[in-house]
Design a protein around this motif. Structure first.
Motif, PDB file in Angstrom:
ATOM      1  N   GLN A  99       0.824  -1.200   0.000  1.00 42.08           N
ATOM      2  CA  GLN A  99       0.000   0.000   0.000  1.00 42.08           C
ATOM      3  C   GLN A  99       0.870   1.266   0.000  1.00 42.08           C
ATOM      4  O   GLN A  99       0.601   2.215  -0.734  1.00 42.08           O
ATOM      5  CB  GLN A  99      -0.936  -0.010   1.205  1.00 42.08           C
ATOM      6  N   MET A 100       1.923   1.268   0.803  1.00 42.74           N
ATOM      7  CA  MET A 100       2.812   2.433   0.839  1.00 42.74           C
ATOM      8  C   MET A 100       3.498   2.639  -0.508  1.00 42.74           C
ATOM      9  O   MET A 100       3.658   3.764  -0.966  1.00 42.74           O
ATOM     10  CB  MET A 100       3.847   2.283   1.956  1.00 42.74           C
ATOM     11  N   ALA A 101       3.904   1.540  -1.150  1.00 45.59           N
ATOM     12  CA  ALA A 101       4.552   1.647  -2.458  1.00 45.59           C
ATOM     13  C   ALA A 101       3.593   2.231  -3.484  1.00 45.59           C
ATOM     14  O   ALA A 101       3.983   3.080  -4.295  1.00 45.59           O
ATOM     15  CB  ALA A 101       5.050   0.277  -2.910  1.00 45.59           C
ATOM     16  N   GLN A 102       2.341   1.796  -3.453  1.00 48.44           N
ATOM     17  CA  GLN A 102       1.350   2.324  -4.387  1.00 48.44           C
ATOM     18  C   GLN A 102       1.110   3.816  -4.148  1.00 48.44           C
ATOM     19  O   GLN A 102       1.024   4.596  -5.097  1.00 48.44           O
ATOM     20  CB  GLN A 102       0.029   1.570  -4.251  1.00 48.44           C
ATOM     21  N   ILE A 103       1.021   4.198  -2.899  1.00 48.47           N
ATOM     22  CA  ILE A 103       0.787   5.610  -2.582  1.00 48.47           C
ATOM     23  C   ILE A 103       1.949   6.471  -3.061  1.00 48.47           C
ATOM     24  O   ILE A 103       1.741   7.489  -3.725  1.00 48.47           O
ATOM     25  CB  ILE A 103       0.559   5.805  -1.057  1.00 48.47           C
ATOM     26  N   THR A 104       3.161   6.065  -2.751  1.00 49.47           N
ATOM     27  CA  THR A 104       4.316   6.864  -3.167  1.00 49.47           C
ATOM     28  C   THR A 104       4.417   6.939  -4.680  1.00 49.47           C
ATOM     29  O   THR A 104       4.810   7.966  -5.234  1.00 49.47           O
ATOM     30  CB  THR A 104       5.636   6.320  -2.581  1.00 49.47           C
ATOM     31  N   TYR A 105       4.043   5.858  -5.360  1.00 47.32           N
ATOM     32  CA  TYR A 105       4.092   5.849  -6.824  1.00 47.32           C
ATOM     33  C   TYR A 105       3.077   6.827  -7.407  1.00 47.32           C
ATOM     34  O   TYR A 105       3.382   7.623  -8.284  1.00 47.32           O
ATOM     35  CB  TYR A 105       3.852   4.434  -7.356  1.00 47.32           C
ATOM     36  N   HIS A 106       1.840   6.776  -6.907  1.00 49.31           N
ATOM     37  CA  HIS A 106       0.780   7.623  -7.457  1.00 49.31           C
ATOM     38  C   HIS A 106       0.921   9.088  -7.045  1.00 49.31           C
ATOM     39  O   HIS A 106       0.547   9.980  -7.808  1.00 49.31           O
ATOM     40  CB  HIS A 106      -0.597   7.101  -7.039  1.00 49.31           C
ATOM     41  N   VAL A 107       1.435   9.335  -5.869  1.00 50.74           N
ATOM     42  CA  VAL A 107       1.565  10.710  -5.388  1.00 50.74           C
ATOM     43  C   VAL A 107       2.871  11.339  -5.874  1.00 50.74           C
ATOM     44  O   VAL A 107       2.968  12.549  -6.035  1.00 50.74           O
ATOM     45  CB  VAL A 107       1.462  10.763  -3.838  1.00 50.74           C
ATOM     46  N   GLY A 108       3.886  10.502  -6.126  1.00 48.23           N
ATOM     47  CA  GLY A 108       5.168  11.017  -6.606  1.00 48.23           C
ATOM     48  C   GLY A 108       6.037  11.539  -5.471  1.00 48.23           C
ATOM     49  O   GLY A 108       6.680  12.576  -5.598  1.00 48.23           O
ATOM     50  N   ARG A 140      12.209  21.539   3.250  1.00 48.62           N
ATOM     51  CA  ARG A 140      11.224  22.583   2.990  1.00 48.62           C
ATOM     52  C   ARG A 140       9.866  21.949   2.736  1.00 48.62           C
ATOM     53  O   ARG A 140       9.736  21.103   1.852  1.00 48.62           O
ATOM     54  CB  ARG A 140      11.633  23.403   1.757  1.00 48.62           C
ATOM     55  N   PRO A 141       8.854  22.349   3.481  1.00 48.63           N
ATOM     56  CA  PRO A 141       7.517  21.791   3.260  1.00 48.63           C
ATOM     57  C   PRO A 141       7.054  22.064   1.824  1.00 48.63           C
ATOM     58  O   PRO A 141       7.418  23.076   1.227  1.00 48.63           O
ATOM     59  CB  PRO A 141       6.632  22.546   4.252  1.00 48.63           C
ATOM     60  N   ARG A 142       6.265  21.137   1.288  1.00 51.86           N
ATOM     61  CA  ARG A 142       5.718  21.340  -0.052  1.00 51.86           C
ATOM     62  C   ARG A 142       4.331  20.724  -0.128  1.00 51.86           C
ATOM     63  O   ARG A 142       3.964  19.899   0.692  1.00 51.86           O
ATOM     64  CB  ARG A 142       6.633  20.759  -1.124  1.00 51.86           C
ATOM     65  N   LYS A 143       3.581  21.169  -1.125  1.00 51.22           N
ATOM     66  CA  LYS A 143       2.224  20.670  -1.330  1.00 51.22           C
ATOM     67  C   LYS A 143       2.206  19.836  -2.602  1.00 51.22           C
ATOM     68  O   LYS A 143       2.788  20.215  -3.614  1.00 51.22           O
ATOM     69  CB  LYS A 143       1.240  21.821  -1.439  1.00 51.22           C
ATOM     70  N   VAL A 144       1.513  18.692  -2.534  1.00 47.11           N
ATOM     71  CA  VAL A 144       1.422  17.779  -3.666  1.00 47.11           C
ATOM     72  C   VAL A 144      -0.050  17.573  -4.008  1.00 47.11           C
ATOM     73  O   VAL A 144      -0.824  17.127  -3.161  1.00 47.11           O
ATOM     74  CB  VAL A 144       2.071  16.415  -3.324  1.00 47.11           C
ATOM     75  N   PRO A 145      -0.454  17.894  -5.241  1.00 48.64           N
ATOM     76  CA  PRO A 145      -1.844  17.644  -5.627  1.00 48.64           C
ATOM     77  C   PRO A 145      -2.113  16.145  -5.721  1.00 48.64           C
ATOM     78  O   PRO A 145      -1.250  15.378  -6.159  1.00 48.64           O
ATOM     79  CB  PRO A 145      -1.968  18.313  -6.999  1.00 48.64           C
ATOM     80  N   GLU A 148      -6.828  11.238  -8.837  1.00 50.56           N
ATOM     81  CA  GLU A 148      -7.835  10.257  -8.458  1.00 50.56           C
ATOM     82  C   GLU A 148      -7.175   8.926  -8.082  1.00 50.56           C
ATOM     83  O   GLU A 148      -7.577   8.273  -7.121  1.00 50.56           O
ATOM     84  CB  GLU A 148      -8.854  10.053  -9.590  1.00 50.56           C
ATOM     85  N   ALA A 149      -6.148   8.526  -8.847  1.00 50.26           N
ATOM     86  CA  ALA A 149      -5.444   7.281  -8.549  1.00 50.26           C
ATOM     87  C   ALA A 149      -4.788   7.351  -7.169  1.00 50.26           C
ATOM     88  O   ALA A 149      -4.799   6.385  -6.411  1.00 50.26           O
ATOM     89  CB  ALA A 149      -4.387   6.996  -9.612  1.00 50.26           C
ATOM     90  N   ALA A 150      -4.251   8.507  -6.827  1.00 51.36           N
ATOM     91  CA  ALA A 150      -3.620   8.678  -5.519  1.00 51.36           C
ATOM     92  C   ALA A 150      -4.660   8.615  -4.411  1.00 51.36           C
ATOM     93  O   ALA A 150      -4.422   8.014  -3.355  1.00 51.36           O
ATOM     94  CB  ALA A 150      -2.865  10.008  -5.460  1.00 51.36           C
ATOM     95  N   ARG A 151      -5.799   9.183  -4.645  1.00 55.53           N
ATOM     96  CA  ARG A 151      -6.863   9.161  -3.629  1.00 55.53           C
ATOM     97  C   ARG A 151      -7.382   7.762  -3.393  1.00 55.53           C
ATOM     98  O   ARG A 151      -7.734   7.401  -2.274  1.00 55.53           O
ATOM     99  CB  ARG A 151      -8.024  10.071  -4.043  1.00 55.53           C
ATOM    100  N   ARG A 152      -7.421   6.931  -4.434  1.00 53.65           N
ATOM    101  CA  ARG A 152      -7.886   5.555  -4.290  1.00 53.65           C
ATOM    102  C   ARG A 152      -6.865   4.692  -3.567  1.00 53.65           C
ATOM    103  O   ARG A 152      -7.225   3.704  -2.917  1.00 53.65           O
ATOM    104  CB  ARG A 152      -8.190   4.947  -5.659  1.00 53.65           C
ATOM    105  N   SER A 153      -5.589   5.041  -3.681  1.00 57.69           N
ATOM    106  CA  SER A 153      -4.529   4.239  -3.047  1.00 57.69           C
ATOM    107  C   SER A 153      -4.655   4.339  -1.560  1.00 57.69           C
ATOM    108  O   SER A 153      -4.422   3.511  -0.794  1.00 57.69           O
ATOM    109  CB  SER A 153      -3.154   4.728  -3.449  1.00 57.69           C
TER     110      SER A 153
END
Length: 153
Positions: A99-108, A140-145, A148-153
């Protein structure tokens, strides 16, 4: 140096100059000095505080050493590598790794950026569609959009 607790800037500078006189590359010397500084941070009751690497490097006379090897190298995982890793993780009883691998992949993001998030940060990110990362490589903090694939992960 007989005792790492007594390590001072003058020792690092002398060692760096010695390595330079032996013909070692600036990158090698920086790695050696950095390793000693790192070890020094874990010494209890160290007698001296060491200067930062930039100051020491200047005193040794080291030039800038950009990392050209990784400059043009894409180190991100391919889709097939992620799928294979996730299958392997699930087969060996580690569905959370998958699950963590999928999230990092989809979120970048990097794995550390995801695993250090608190639940409320993830929930806020899902509501707003933007994940706010505070534990980043550069600090440095950053924001990542979030797609939909990331939200499903």
């Amino acid at each position: 140096m007989q005792k790492l607790a007594n390590l001072q800037d003058k020792h690092l500078i002398a060692y760096g100059k010695y390595l330079k006189s032996k013909g070692c590359t600036d990158k090698y010397i920086k790695n050696e000095i950095s390793a000693l500084q790192y070890l020094h941070t874990y010494i209890p009751n160290a007698r001296y505080e060491l200067s930062n690497s930039k100051e020491i490097n200047v005193k040794i006379g080291l030039a800038s050493t950009p990392n050209n090897k990784a400059k043009n190298l894409d180190q991100s995982w391919t889709r097939d590598e992620v799928v294979h890793f996730c299958q392997h993780a699930r087969e060996h009883g580690h569905p959370r790794y998958a699950q963590m691998a999928q999230i990092t992949y989809h979120v970048g993001t990097r794995l550390e950026e995801i695993v250090t998030l608190r639940r409320n940060e993830v929930e806020n990110g899902l509501r707003r569609g933007v994940l706010r990362l505070t534990s980043t490589k550069g600090g440095r903090p950053r924001k990542v959009p979030l797609s939909e694939a990331a939200r499903r992960s």
